[in-house]
Design a protein around this motif. Sequence first.
Motif, PDB file in Angstrom:
ATOM      1  N   UNK A 165       9.315  -5.468  16.989  1.00 23.64           N
ATOM      2  CA  UNK A 165       8.072  -5.970  17.575  1.00 23.64           C
ATOM      3  C   UNK A 165       6.860  -5.126  17.257  1.00 23.64           C
ATOM      4  N   UNK A 166       7.015  -4.149  16.369  1.00 25.80           N
ATOM      5  CA  UNK A 166       5.916  -3.230  16.078  1.00 25.80           C
ATOM      6  C   UNK A 166       5.352  -3.449  14.672  1.00 25.80           C
ATOM      7  N   UNK A 167       4.086  -3.123  14.529  1.00 27.23           N
ATOM      8  CA  UNK A 167       3.451  -3.110  13.214  1.00 27.23           C
ATOM      9  C   UNK A 167       2.505  -1.921  13.172  1.00 27.23           C
ATOM     10  N   UNK A 177      -0.063   2.314  15.669  1.00 25.46           N
ATOM     11  CA  UNK A 177       1.095   1.473  15.934  1.00 25.46           C
ATOM     12  C   UNK A 177       0.765   0.518  17.059  1.00 25.46           C
ATOM     13  N   UNK A 178       1.060  -0.766  16.873  1.00 32.76           N
ATOM     14  CA  UNK A 178       0.764  -1.763  17.888  1.00 32.76           C
ATOM     15  C   UNK A 178       1.942  -2.712  18.022  1.00 32.76           C
ATOM     16  N   UNK A 179       2.021  -3.373  19.189  1.00 31.12           N
ATOM     17  CA  UNK A 179       3.092  -4.328  19.429  1.00 31.12           C
ATOM     18  C   UNK A 179       3.848  -3.996  20.703  1.00 31.12           C
ATOM     19  N   UNK A 184      10.572   3.073  25.876  1.00 27.02           N
ATOM     20  CA  UNK A 184       9.426   3.985  25.789  1.00 27.02           C
ATOM     21  C   UNK A 184       9.832   5.405  25.388  1.00 27.02           C
ATOM     22  N   UNK A 185      11.113   5.712  25.496  1.00 28.06           N
ATOM     23  CA  UNK A 185      11.559   7.051  25.113  1.00 28.06           C
ATOM     24  C   UNK A 185      11.432   7.276  23.602  1.00 28.06           C
ATOM     25  N   UNK A 207       0.782   0.358  22.410  1.00 32.27           N
ATOM     26  CA  UNK A 207       2.076  -0.287  22.610  1.00 32.27           C
ATOM     27  C   UNK A 207       2.178  -0.907  23.983  1.00 32.27           C
ATOM     28  N   UNK A 208       2.803  -2.095  24.017  1.00 28.66           N
ATOM     29  CA  UNK A 208       3.151  -2.727  25.266  1.00 28.66           C
ATOM     30  C   UNK A 208       4.658  -2.688  25.462  1.00 28.66           C
TER      31      UNK A 208
END
Length: 214
Positions: A165-167, A177-179, A184-185, A207-208
Amino acid sequence: MSSAAPAGHIVSDVMTRTAVAIGRDALYKEIVALMDEWKVSALPVLEGEGRVVGVVSEADLLPKEAFRGADPLSGEAEEEAKAGAVRAGDLMSSPAVTVHADASLAEAARIMARRKVKRLPVVNGIGMLEGVVSRSDLLKVFLREDGEMAAEIRRSVLDGPALTGLDVTVTKGVATLSGVLSDRSLVPLLARAVRAVEGVVDVRMELGAHEGAS
């Protein structure tokens, strides 16, 4: 996330192979002239078939001017000796601070910072000169195109199932980095892996997380 770090460049990729060097008997004015002609701040001193035995830098040459007409202070015996020297063998700093051709750029940078030098002779396993690497050579990795770095990050860092889910986007060397990231670790590990990509100057996280994720 890939378990292997990006291969990265090594010293032999960026060093100058046609290095200017001198012998122990090179004279002071000859050394100054070579430095001026080749626009370098230091010269390796060689003996035999090309083994590096020392380096003459601008700092080794300056005492001759600094002590001109002045009395030396206590604790300045070495500088006073260099002020009176006329040959490379007496002017040089020895043993030379060197680096191997297969060392990483980060390793070479650490040696330069720790030993406060601008250039390093590059030697093989028996101390023979192979080239010279400078601070400016090490900084060439920061000339990489943003798109090239983004592609490497996607390929070498964001390739695991937990990271689908990241880009990433890279702008002027800053990687963002977003997505969505459920675990979260992984954030510190991600940041470290992205920062290890050559040419990246900073890392930002936008990040979400999936609803219900801890």
